[in-house]
Write a protein that holds these residues in place. Structure first.
Motif, PDB file in Angstrom:
ATOM      1  N   HIS C 124       0.740  -1.200   0.197  1.00  0.00           N
ATOM      2  CA  HIS C 124      -0.022   0.386  -0.152  1.00  0.00           C
ATOM      3  C   HIS C 124       0.577   1.242  -0.050  1.00  0.00           C
ATOM      4  CE1 HIS C 124      -3.356   2.611   0.236  1.00  0.00           C
ATOM      5  NE2 HIS C 124      -2.278   2.771   1.800  1.00  0.00           N
ATOM      6  N   TRP C 125       1.737   1.452   1.210  1.00  0.00           N
ATOM      7  CA  TRP C 125       2.668   2.806   1.280  1.00  0.00           C
ATOM      8  C   TRP C 125       3.008   3.023  -0.103  1.00  0.00           C
ATOM      9  CZ3 TRP C 125       0.325   6.042   3.624  1.00  0.00           C
ATOM     10  CH2 TRP C 125      -0.882   5.794   4.920  1.00  0.00           C
ATOM     11  N   THR C 126       3.659   2.065  -0.638  1.00  0.00           N
ATOM     12  CA  THR C 126       4.607   2.178  -1.672  1.00  0.00           C
ATOM     13  C   THR C 126       4.029   2.853  -2.992  1.00  0.00           C
ATOM     14  OG1 THR C 126       5.035  -0.321  -1.966  1.00  0.00           O
ATOM     15  CG2 THR C 126       6.048   0.958  -1.286  1.00  0.00           C
ATOM     16  N   ASP C 127       2.746   2.133  -3.323  1.00  0.00           N
ATOM     17  CA  ASP C 127       1.660   2.005  -4.302  1.00  0.00           C
ATOM     18  C   ASP C 127       1.252   4.086  -4.580  1.00  0.00           C
ATOM     19  OD1 ASP C 127       0.700   2.743  -6.553  1.00  0.00           O
ATOM     20  OD2 ASP C 127      -1.416   1.450  -4.956  1.00  0.00           O
ATOM     21  N   ASP C 128       1.828   4.942  -5.516  1.00  0.00           N
ATOM     22  CA  ASP C 128       2.079   6.050  -5.761  1.00  0.00           C
ATOM     23  C   ASP C 128       0.380   6.496  -5.694  1.00  0.00           C
ATOM     24  OD1 ASP C 128       4.833   6.101  -6.134  1.00  0.00           O
ATOM     25  OD2 ASP C 128       4.945   6.655  -7.996  1.00  0.00           O
ATOM     26  N   ALA C 129      -0.263   5.423  -6.305  1.00  0.00           N
ATOM     27  CA  ALA C 129      -2.016   5.747  -6.635  1.00  0.00           C
ATOM     28  C   ALA C 129      -2.727   5.128  -5.375  1.00  0.00           C
ATOM     29  CB  ALA C 129      -2.564   5.602  -7.590  1.00  0.00           C
ATOM     30  N   ARG C 130      -1.811   4.832  -4.314  1.00  0.00           N
ATOM     31  CA  ARG C 130      -2.602   4.444  -3.086  1.00  0.00           C
ATOM     32  C   ARG C 130      -3.606   5.241  -2.618  1.00  0.00           C
ATOM     33  NH1 ARG C 130       2.378   6.232  -1.031  1.00  0.00           N
ATOM     34  NH2 ARG C 130       2.502   8.113  -0.067  1.00  0.00           N
ATOM     35  N   GLN C 131      -4.133   6.257  -3.234  1.00  0.00           N
ATOM     36  CA  GLN C 131      -5.022   7.424  -2.133  1.00  0.00           C
ATOM     37  C   GLN C 131      -6.112   6.788  -2.815  1.00  0.00           C
ATOM     38  OE1 GLN C 131      -2.150   9.259  -3.574  1.00  0.00           O
ATOM     39  NE2 GLN C 131      -1.235  10.775  -1.498  1.00  0.00           N
ATOM     40  N   HIS C 132      -6.095   6.273  -4.008  1.00  0.00           N
ATOM     41  CA  HIS C 132      -7.580   5.386  -5.068  1.00  0.00           C
ATOM     42  C   HIS C 132      -7.640   3.596  -4.252  1.00  0.00           C
ATOM     43  CE1 HIS C 132      -6.704   8.448  -8.939  1.00  0.00           C
ATOM     44  NE2 HIS C 132      -5.765   9.190  -7.474  1.00  0.00           N
ATOM     45  N   THR C 133      -6.475   3.483  -3.403  1.00  0.00           N
ATOM     46  CA  THR C 133      -7.155   2.093  -2.837  1.00  0.00           C
ATOM     47  C   THR C 133      -7.653   2.737  -1.242  1.00  0.00           C
ATOM     48  OG1 THR C 133      -5.024   1.912  -1.929  1.00  0.00           O
ATOM     49  CG2 THR C 133      -5.759   0.931  -4.080  1.00  0.00           C
ATOM     50  N   VAL C 134      -8.311   1.399  -0.740  1.00  0.00           N
ATOM     51  CA  VAL C 134      -8.590   1.429   0.994  1.00  0.00           C
ATOM     52  C   VAL C 134      -7.339   1.240   1.878  1.00  0.00           C
ATOM     53  CG1 VAL C 134      -9.249   0.523   2.934  1.00  0.00           C
ATOM     54  CG2 VAL C 134     -10.134   0.375   0.058  1.00  0.00           C
ATOM     55  N   GLN C 135      -6.889   2.226   2.399  1.00  0.00           N
ATOM     56  CA  GLN C 135      -6.209   2.855   3.196  1.00  0.00           C
ATOM     57  C   GLN C 135      -5.621   1.131   4.278  1.00  0.00           C
ATOM     58  OE1 GLN C 135      -4.598   5.156   6.907  1.00  0.00           O
ATOM     59  NE2 GLN C 135      -3.429   6.076   4.733  1.00  0.00           N
ATOM     60  N   PRO C 136      -5.240  -0.148   4.285  1.00  0.00           N
ATOM     61  CA  PRO C 136      -5.415  -0.292   5.370  1.00  0.00           C
ATOM     62  C   PRO C 136      -4.887   0.214   7.282  1.00  0.00           C
ATOM     63  CG  PRO C 136      -3.297  -1.484   4.365  1.00  0.00           C
ATOM     64  CD  PRO C 136      -3.626  -0.427   3.682  1.00  0.00           C
ATOM     65  N   GLY C 137      -6.342   0.151   8.100  1.00  0.00           N
ATOM     66  CA  GLY C 137      -6.155   1.270   9.226  1.00  0.00           C
ATOM     67  C   GLY C 137      -6.911   0.148  10.227  1.00  0.00           C
ATOM     68  N   MET C 138      -6.332  -1.513  10.058  1.00  0.00           N
ATOM     69  CA  MET C 138      -6.517  -2.216  11.462  1.00  0.00           C
ATOM     70  C   MET C 138      -6.143  -3.732  11.154  1.00  0.00           C
ATOM     71  SD  MET C 138      -9.702  -1.829  13.068  1.00  0.00           S
ATOM     72  CE  MET C 138     -10.155  -2.929  14.104  1.00  0.00           C
ATOM     73  N   VAL C 139      -6.260  -4.767  11.878  1.00  0.00           N
ATOM     74  CA  VAL C 139      -5.592  -6.110  11.214  1.00  0.00           C
ATOM     75  C   VAL C 139      -6.595  -6.389  12.795  1.00  0.00           C
ATOM     76  CG1 VAL C 139      -4.136  -7.834  11.950  1.00  0.00           C
ATOM     77  CG2 VAL C 139      -3.189  -5.884  11.136  1.00  0.00           C
ATOM     78  N   TYR C 140      -7.387  -7.501  12.006  1.00  0.00           N
ATOM     79  CA  TYR C 140      -8.508  -8.493  12.269  1.00  0.00           C
ATOM     80  C   TYR C 140      -8.560 -10.201  12.253  1.00  0.00           C
ATOM     81  CZ  TYR C 140     -12.707 -11.522  13.094  1.00  0.00           C
ATOM     82  OH  TYR C 140     -14.397 -12.036  13.451  1.00  0.00           O
ATOM     83  N   ILE C 141      -8.187 -10.682  14.099  1.00  0.00           N
ATOM     84  CA  ILE C 141      -7.764 -12.072  13.710  1.00  0.00           C
ATOM     85  C   ILE C 141      -8.391 -12.936  15.014  1.00  0.00           C
ATOM     86  CG2 ILE C 141      -5.147 -12.022  13.024  1.00  0.00           C
ATOM     87  CD1 ILE C 141      -5.089 -12.188  15.775  1.00  0.00           C
ATOM     88  N   SER C 142      -9.022 -14.202  14.569  1.00  0.00           N
ATOM     89  CA  SER C 142      -9.531 -14.983  15.502  1.00  0.00           C
ATOM     90  C   SER C 142      -8.797 -15.394  16.587  1.00  0.00           C
ATOM     91  CB  SER C 142     -10.749 -15.410  14.364  1.00  0.00           C
ATOM     92  OG  SER C 142     -11.661 -14.914  13.629  1.00  0.00           O
ATOM     93  N   GLN C 143      -9.449 -16.023  17.649  1.00  0.00           N
ATOM     94  CA  GLN C 143      -8.506 -16.905  18.754  1.00  0.00           C
ATOM     95  C   GLN C 143      -9.796 -17.406  19.023  1.00  0.00           C
ATOM     96  OE1 GLN C 143      -5.398 -17.563  18.512  1.00  0.00           O
ATOM     97  NE2 GLN C 143      -4.379 -17.487  20.436  1.00  0.00           N
ATOM     98  N   SER C 144      -9.704 -18.247  19.176  1.00  0.00           N
ATOM     99  CA  SER C 144      -9.448 -19.343  17.907  1.00  0.00           C
ATOM    100  C   SER C 144     -10.213 -18.997  16.379  1.00  0.00           C
ATOM    101  CB  SER C 144      -9.799 -21.128  18.353  1.00  0.00           C
ATOM    102  OG  SER C 144     -11.113 -21.442  18.626  1.00  0.00           O
ATOM    103  N   THR C 145      -8.962 -19.828  15.715  1.00  0.00           N
ATOM    104  CA  THR C 145      -9.983 -18.794  14.175  1.00  0.00           C
ATOM    105  C   THR C 145     -11.376 -19.892  13.697  1.00  0.00           C
ATOM    106  OG1 THR C 145      -8.883 -21.016  12.865  1.00  0.00           O
ATOM    107  CG2 THR C 145      -7.647 -18.938  13.650  1.00  0.00           C
ATOM    108  N   GLU C 146     -12.055 -19.455  12.792  1.00  0.00           N
ATOM    109  CA  GLU C 146     -13.188 -20.380  12.084  1.00  0.00           C
ATOM    110  C   GLU C 146     -12.693 -21.640  11.845  1.00  0.00           C
ATOM    111  OE1 GLU C 146     -16.034 -18.557  10.837  1.00  0.00           O
ATOM    112  OE2 GLU C 146     -15.610 -17.382  11.777  1.00  0.00           O
ATOM    113  N   ASN C 147     -11.392 -22.023  11.465  1.00  0.00           N
ATOM    114  CA  ASN C 147     -11.259 -23.630  12.075  1.00  0.00           C
ATOM    115  C   ASN C 147     -10.915 -24.242  12.244  1.00  0.00           C
ATOM    116  OD1 ASN C 147     -11.100 -23.246   8.576  1.00  0.00           O
ATOM    117  ND2 ASN C 147      -8.805 -23.160   7.972  1.00  0.00           N
ATOM    118  N   GLY C 148     -10.463 -23.804  13.940  1.00  0.00           N
ATOM    119  CA  GLY C 148     -10.872 -24.266  14.851  1.00  0.00           C
ATOM    120  C   GLY C 148      -9.310 -24.239  15.713  1.00  0.00           C
ATOM    121  N   THR C 149      -8.447 -23.831  14.776  1.00  0.00           N
ATOM    122  CA  THR C 149      -6.609 -23.548  15.052  1.00  0.00           C
ATOM    123  C   THR C 149      -6.486 -22.355  16.108  1.00  0.00           C
ATOM    124  OG1 THR C 149      -6.287 -21.954  13.181  1.00  0.00           O
ATOM    125  CG2 THR C 149      -5.777 -24.456  12.839  1.00  0.00           C
TER     126      THR C 149
END
Lengths: 358, 358, 358, 358
Positions: C124-149
């Motif tokens: 994202h941050w090295t893309d010259d046209a990054r303002q035309h894309t959605v900026q990563p703003g946070m990270v979501y994970i699950s514990q445990s995951t949908e796969n049970g891991t």
């Protein structure tokens, strides 16, 4: 320096500017209720062979996509799109900002097929837990696509049929519609689009206008209250006549088609010349965007006189780039570009393969 | 027919069109990254006496209001505004469409006071159940207002102070900013606005441009990533140079101020003439919008040669209407309008009171 | 009929119901301001070894994910998630309904890696046209995951580090957190989660409560005004004490962990038994969800006495299904299930391979 | 300390808790697809005399209002509501968070009239610039209202008629519906609501349930896909049976009505006693909320034994407060409250007027 990075590097076709000058002092009502807009609407309906279509003028593509899609979907619905679709990747989440998910399908040459749409619907409607997922609510395609490719009439008819079968409005993003209509081998007309889609737009910004997109609506439910939605999304230009005057000029005697043909002809000339030198292409495009794969060393040389867009790193020494033609591109400029590539590729008459091995 | 219904009945100031013509074939990069935009930004920063301000160009007012306000607020916050504010009543719920409530305060002459803002904050922050209500998150005012009135420097300073005290960004909608700067008795400059607000915009659409608004941002948090937000809300014009060229023309040698002064002078001439005939006004406006209260019979006669906006029914026989002047209004047109009103009001030299009693 | 289709097939752990009965007539203030909630908050902070954490109680998982994510992101930002993440596919576009895109990364065993997050940021941050894309703003994970891991401590530490490096809040969906904490080989504690994340939640609905999720916030910016956001998203229960009483019961003497261990132990018993019969698994899960791949004929027989979820068609004759254990699952039920599978798989002592070949 | 501040200070009616205990170990499917929910739906349809109505169970009032309103409106539409409506002022902008404006009308005793709705529609549809304003898209009322008042059958019929005339769905927020049905002089039944509205809900949270609202939908368009919308807004409880069991208990033999009658009877007893002492009321309420105006000195004394909500400062020495009764309020508690007020008001047998003059 000659710019080929996009089809919006210059102002408007001179006839459009001339017309803006001639009408500048006329006094009209605002917000698209003037006579120029009415005239442009009538011209577009005539080209579309549709008395019933509603025609509205908006300023830009992202705005138009957002306004149309948010108007068609209920809150729990999303829009099916190729994963390469402009709304999927290059509008900063504008569709999501209105509350809707873009449901991506893997593209083939920038396109999606009727069969993919059918399968997505089947998958959704046979899922017992479907209320936990986003319901497909409409289909979005581009003509021409992000890859420069075009849907054939048969492909559009198949998409239209499956959309009607599943009650999904079909929306065509025509930011580069003229180039698609003028593409080599194209068998699609504006009348076909009006007949087969619920709504599409005729791009002006990338086809010789200062700015502006003409939305053509066949779907009765969407017609209702569409002006409210344009206003809410910030698309109701106070001096709406500016859009009417431009589209009147583009459609009163075929200028739109002339611009399109000229740009496509020059793009095809470029493509054939580069192909003749042995270069491959990232996408097989019959329209005004060309995506040759060129050696990085050559590109470094080319940058001294030309601008173009970097598209994809293909391998350690090669990059796919994009050249666009537009209303303002001259044959001399294309010849100059071809000549410069040739000179860089064959500095002493060497084969391109030899250059690359160097 | 002469149109006085709005300040956007004609195209652009001729010098702007001339400049678009001269630069039409220049090739530039897109989306506001061109040299015309850079030059316009520098000129505006100079007028604002602010090296640090960020300047962005958007297409229209609703779009600008929406983009700025949605950028500043967190989801549970709303924007304080006069109940007559444009965002409160005339943008089809554009602010709400981004998830935020417009928290209205009763206007006085189209304005709100520092004391009202302070009280709204006190009411909110002393409410034990405040988490069940929308938190005031910023303040929106217009300069000039919907009523044609203007905030004095003292009023702006007081608003700015209370906003900083409560951590509320202050945003000024300057769709008609030039007319406010040129208003009779105005003591506010662009530099004052840059100093006292977090963000404001300089309206082009209603001040001689084809379209366009220049947003001036002093607030550091808002500066960050603002281009993403413009793109997401559909305001990033592909041929962004069009906006740069227009604002460069408006600000390179004072054209913006000349246009403003001319329109205000003619509006004041109209106001004084109508006042001299004994007519009252709905609002006491020192700017380019005038709201006289006229007999319905007179208005019916006037409609044969002039357009104007109906504003409010005042009593059984009288209506308040709006006349606007703009860059294109000529002294001859104003004199014609004054003459026609006088002829209708005093057909045989009767006093206006007598006419009305008839 | 014994139900294994989910971990919410029964009511609440009897001690929770008992406690609701005992406290039913107590009169308290509403909306989570009561003493039960205060006590539960203190207990959770103690388990998290964090005096500073804010603890809030919400009703359900989708609501919690939506409230937290919409609170953390600015309008142009999206949330990075595994493509298998609950928010990506099973919440009917709830995140998009708040205006934000879910930016999916290809999962590995239901998880994403620090390296994937780093690469997404770099891209994202090295893309010259990054303002035309959605900026990563946070990270979501699950514990445990949908796969049970489950994420290991080392994996969480690496994710936390890259998130802090790029300024991305890290959010852990703990709808099944207890089962992850009790998983075979788990080396992660509540204190680790409080230390390594900006916000996570401790799921009650799937771990013995009638309903309820306890959100633990370490991020200072998110703490501010979070109650407004809960109210706006419909999560502020009038009788908020119901959530406090339940979490107090779960955490006052380790019931939450007891429930988790019991369910995991039984799930592992089931897994080992099915594995011992020669069956494979869609996912290698050490938690309360097990995904064996079974012959369709066997599943048809099993359906007469048991419910389970169909997960994926694996080949012409085999399907992966899901069995869940929970607070209410008894060893007798698991033994019954194992016995029934064995009886169907080896009706006359035949090898499973032979059955499948039949 | 006895709490009268709200009707949600205690847990659930004991019969509900008992039923939750009895059914706790039953295994059911999730998300409201269980038999308890089916049974509760049938009971509610029977009370509503409507075979066709769809019934859904949600967790809370804000969530229900948001889900229903966002499901009914197109993006450019708003919801007409009394300015005292819960959605207008006490849900932290939840409606706006879904993109829609609350269009407020001045209340009369907490209510709006058919004539006000008609006038709002006329004003909108006769406005030439209506596309610049939010279109009225539905009507929201509460029964009973925030002021404790109730709509008569004639008032509801008139509202229903004007709504159907203008195509506006009518939605009744019934968070306190039972108290309205049981109000002194009420002539409205559940069957009337099902017949006259497009959608309404039967509040459980404030009428003896732990939590829960039963939405009754007559409007065919709204029925479609409503479960998706519940899920998206976070209202689809995993253990949905909890809601079914509670509403089954409330409606299987009239418990809902018994609870309502008891609370109203006690509230009326309190009202009449305070009125008999000479105290006035902020609102004339025939339901479970009472708003007496009491001397501040008296309130300070009362606070030692009772909680209540402060509603409005009436003058320098008097404040309007709110007392609520509920399923759990006993006659002894009300008698105690009345006695304490009397003792504070007439410490030595003085007239209340004398006390106030002191």
């Amino acid at each position: 320096m000659t710019r080929f990075e996009s089809d919006y590097t210059q102002g408007a076709h001179p006839r459009i500017l001339q017309r803006l000058l001639e009408t500048n002092l006329d006094q009209t009502s605002g917000y698209g209720t003037d006579e120029y807009c009415d005239c442009a609407r009538a011209l577009i309906r005539r080209e579309c062979r549709s008395e019933q279509a509603d025609v509205h003028f908006l300023v830009g593509g992202t705005q138009t996509n957002t306004t149309v899609i948010a108007a068609l979907l209920r809150p729990h619905q999303g829009v099916l799109s190729a994963d390469t679709g402009h709304i999927a990747g290059h509008e900063t989440g504008a569709i999501e900002s209105t509350g809707h998910k873009v449901l991506t399908l893997p593209h083939q040459d920038g396109k999606i097929t009727a069969q993919q749409v059918r399968q997505a619907c089947l998958d959704h409607w046979t899922d017992d837990a479907r209320q936990h997922t986003v319901q497909p609510g409409m289909v979005y395609i581009s003509q021409s696509t992000e890859n420069g490719t075009v849907y054939s009439l048969a492909e559009l008819e198949a998409l239209s049929q499956v959309c009607r079968e599943y009650g999904l409005p079909l929306f065509v993003d025509g930011a580069r519609l003229g180039y698609a209509l003028a593409a080599e081998g194209s068998d699609v007309t504006l009348a076909d689009l009006a007949r087969l889609t619920d709504v599409f737009y005729i791009g002006g910004t990338k086809l010789g206008a200062l700015m502006g997109e003409a939305v053509v609506i066949s779907n009765e439910a969407l017609k209702r209250d569409f002006r409210y939605l344009i206003k809410q999304r910030g698309g109701l230009l106070a001096k709406g006549r500016l859009l009417g005057i431009q589209f009147e000029t583009l459609f009163e005697d075929g200028l739109y088609f002339d611009i399109s043909r000229s740009a496509v002809t020059l793009a095809v000339k470029l493509r054939d010349a580069l192909g003749g030198m042995g270069f491959g292409f990232l996408h097989a495009s019959p329209t005004n965007q060309q995506f040759p794969i060129l050696p990085d060393a050559l590109l470094n040389g080319l940058r001294k006189q030309h601008t173009f867009s970097t598209w994809a790193k293909v391998d350690a020494g090669h990059t796919a780039v994009r050249f666009c033609t537009s209303w303002g591109t001259t044959e001399a400029e294309i010849d100059g570009l071809i000549g410069d590539v040739r000179a860089l590729a064959f500095p002493e008459g060497l084969e391109v393969r030899q250059l690359e091995n160097a």
